[in-house]
Design an enzyme around this catalytic site. Structure first.
Site, PDB file in Angstrom:
ATOM      1  CG  PHE A   1      43.224 -37.119  13.605  1.00 47.48           C
ATOM      2  CD1 PHE A   1      43.735 -38.062  14.481  1.00 47.48           C
ATOM      3  CD2 PHE A   1      41.939 -36.639  13.846  1.00 47.48           C
ATOM      4  CE1 PHE A   1      42.995 -38.519  15.571  1.00 47.48           C
ATOM      5  CE2 PHE A   1      41.195 -37.083  14.937  1.00 47.48           C
ATOM      6  CZ  PHE A   1      41.732 -38.021  15.801  1.00 47.48           C
TER       7      PHE A   1
ATOM      8  CG  ASP B   1      38.034 -35.764   7.916  1.00 46.69           C
ATOM      9  OD1 ASP B   1      37.271 -34.908   8.412  1.00 46.69           O
ATOM     10  OD2 ASP B   1      38.591 -36.644   8.599  1.00 46.69           O
TER      11      ASP B   1
ATOM     12  CE  LYS C   1      36.902 -32.678  16.127  1.00 47.05           C
ATOM     13  NZ  LYS C   1      37.890 -33.267  15.249  1.00 47.05           N
TER      14      LYS C   1
HETATM   15  C1  PLP Z   1      38.064 -34.741  15.140  1.00 49.86           C
HETATM   16  C2  PLP Z   1      38.315 -35.280  13.791  1.00 49.86           C
HETATM   17  C3  PLP Z   1      37.859 -36.556  13.405  1.00 49.86           C
HETATM   18  C4  PLP Z   1      37.194 -37.518  14.369  1.00 49.86           C
HETATM   19  O1  PLP Z   1      36.029 -37.024  14.910  1.00 49.86           O
HETATM   20  P1  PLP Z   1      35.443 -37.685  16.273  1.00 49.86           P
HETATM   21  O2  PLP Z   1      34.115 -37.013  16.443  1.00 49.86           O
HETATM   22  O3  PLP Z   1      36.411 -37.349  17.352  1.00 49.86           O
HETATM   23  O4  PLP Z   1      35.344 -39.140  16.031  1.00 49.86           O
HETATM   24  C5  PLP Z   1      38.086 -36.965  12.100  1.00 49.86           C
HETATM   25  N1  PLP Z   1      38.722 -36.165  11.216  1.00 49.86           N
HETATM   26  C6  PLP Z   1      39.169 -34.952  11.553  1.00 49.86           C
HETATM   27  C7  PLP Z   1      39.845 -34.104  10.523  1.00 49.86           C
HETATM   28  C8  PLP Z   1      39.013 -34.466  12.849  1.00 49.86           C
HETATM   29  O5  PLP Z   1      39.491 -33.268  13.189  1.00 49.86           O
END
Ligand code: PLP
Length: 400
Positions: A140, A225, A254
């Site tokens: 994700f 990520d 985040k």
């Molecule tokens: C939440 C998340 C994203 C995307 O972030 P947004 O601010 O919602 O675009 C990408 N990678 C990971 C691992 C995430 O948990």
């Protein structure tokens, strides 16, 4: 207005791209949330780990309101007095050399795709338009077209094509598969240290270190990520520290603002972000002084108030309590720090109904991928508060 009135407004006027629990939150403080009827809940989601510092942290709030009265946005046409300090403090904290600030996680991922491709052409010498980035199954990384194009979740992709080429998907947690997939045109390998949205999937110990070594050997940019796992969530500032590795590029977002303001960042060594020249990438709000000021304080309180260590300690405690539940429904409890997944057996009928029951008891959780309940409270939670939550969680998970 009653809670059902607020829900009706959302349903009537909003796009239905989420299926939220039917609780209408009006106030938050620390680990607690209150709905419009005044009921109190312990937040075990933390806005998908964006409020690691707890809701409405007073110091971050102070910075937000002070900075908002002074200067909010200049665009990057001009410089501002927060950006450089934000860069320096973030680099010192994460041992990085360069930062590129954006707003959302998905935008930061897009930024990385652009920078790594360009690095591939300019530095590695990959033929024009041939660059390939390797990603993992069940990843994700966000919701833009390029990103959902390399998702393996049909729901994320169905009906949204055509997608961008240049991505190859391999199994998660399999270093051998990575080595096999690399070609002379591979420029990057992007992976989550723990797959959060996939259901809190922890790779085998040593996986990240192996992946990093393979990337180094083949001159492939190793990209982590850490949008969800970073900033203390797993009991280390960055989850890469569990494996003693340093990624070439780390993506955070985040919790970078403690939930006050959208901000994300790409952290890198000099070589990769160094390929971007003026005009090649940008964002009107990216690097704005309000976001930078808020992020500086959000990072400061994370460290000064010992939230990272607390996540490690309380994570172990919470996990061990969840492990102790005797329930016919539970298949596995897994995770690191305060990123914990409880996977239920398929016969349990999905995690959603357990989350709905927990809500009626005052604990807010969200199912992830059908059969897993994720427990990820703010990192300031205490042992007594975990006990309070556990008294409510145990009977729900052990019940019918
Ligand atoms: C939440 C998340 C994203 C995307 O972030 P947004 O601010 O919602 O675009 C990408 N990678 C990971 C691992 C995430 O948990």
């Amino acid at each position: 207005m009653k809670s059902s009135d607020f829900i009706k407004l959302e349903e009537n006027y909003g796009a239905h791209n989420y299926r939220p629990l039917d609780v209408v939150i009006a106030k938050g403080e620390g680990i607690w949330l209150w709905d419009v009827d005044g009921n109190r809940y312990l937040d075990c989601l933390s806005a998908y780990s964006a409020v690691n510092q707890g809701h409405c942290h007073p110091k971050i709030m102070k910075t937000l309101t002070e900075q908002a009265q002074r200067l909010t946005l200049t665009s990057r046409a001009f410089r501002n007095d927060q950006l450089g300090l934000f860069y320096k403090e973030l680099c010192d904290l994460t041992r990085s050399h360069k930062v590129l600030p954006m707003n959302s996680g998905a935008e930061a991922v897009e930024t990385v795709i652009k920078a790594v491709r360009k690095w591939g052409y300019q530095v590695k010498g990959v033929p024009r338009d041939r660059a390939e980035i390797i990603v993992c199954a069940n990843n994700f990384h966000g919701r833009t077209i390029a990103i959902v194009g390399f998702s393996t979740d049909e729901q994320y992709r169905e009906g949204f094509g055509p997608f961008a080429p240049g991505f190859k998907i391999i199994p998660f947690g399999d270093a051998g598969a990575l080595e096999k997939a690399i070609t002379p045109e591979t420029v990057g390998f992007m992976v989550e240290p723990i797959q959060g949205e996939a259901g809190v999937i922890v790779p085998p110990a040593g996986y990240l270190a192996q992946a990093k070594a393979i990337c180094e050997k083949h001159r492939v940019v190793f990209i982590l990520d850490e949008i969800q796992t970073g900033l203390g969530r797993t009991g280390k500032l960055l989850a890469e520290e569990h494996d003693n590795v340093e990624a070439d590029i780390t993506i955070i977002g985040k919790a970078l603002s403690g939930g006050f303001y959208p901000i994300s960042a790409v952290l890198s060594n000099v070589e990769v972000l160094g390929v971007l020249r003026p005009g090649e990438h940008g964002s009107t709000f990216g690097g704005n002084p309000l976001a930078c000021a808020v992020a500086r304080t959000a990072l400061k309180v994370l460290i000064e108030e010992g939230m990272v260590d607390n996540a490690a300690k309380m994570g172990d405690y919470f996990s061990s309590r969840l492990q102790s539940i005797r329930s016919p429904h539970i298949k596995e409890v897994r995770g690191k720090g305060l990123l914990i997944g409880v996977e239920l057996k398929p016969e349990a009928g999905g995690a959603r109904r357990f989350c709905e029951q927990l809500m009626t008891k005052g604990v807010l959780c969200k199912e992830t991928h059908e059969h897993t309940v994720r427990f990820a409270p703010p990192l300031i939670i205490t042992q007594q508060e975990i006990d309070w939550a556990f008294e409510r969680i145990e009977p729900v998970l052990a019940g019918d």
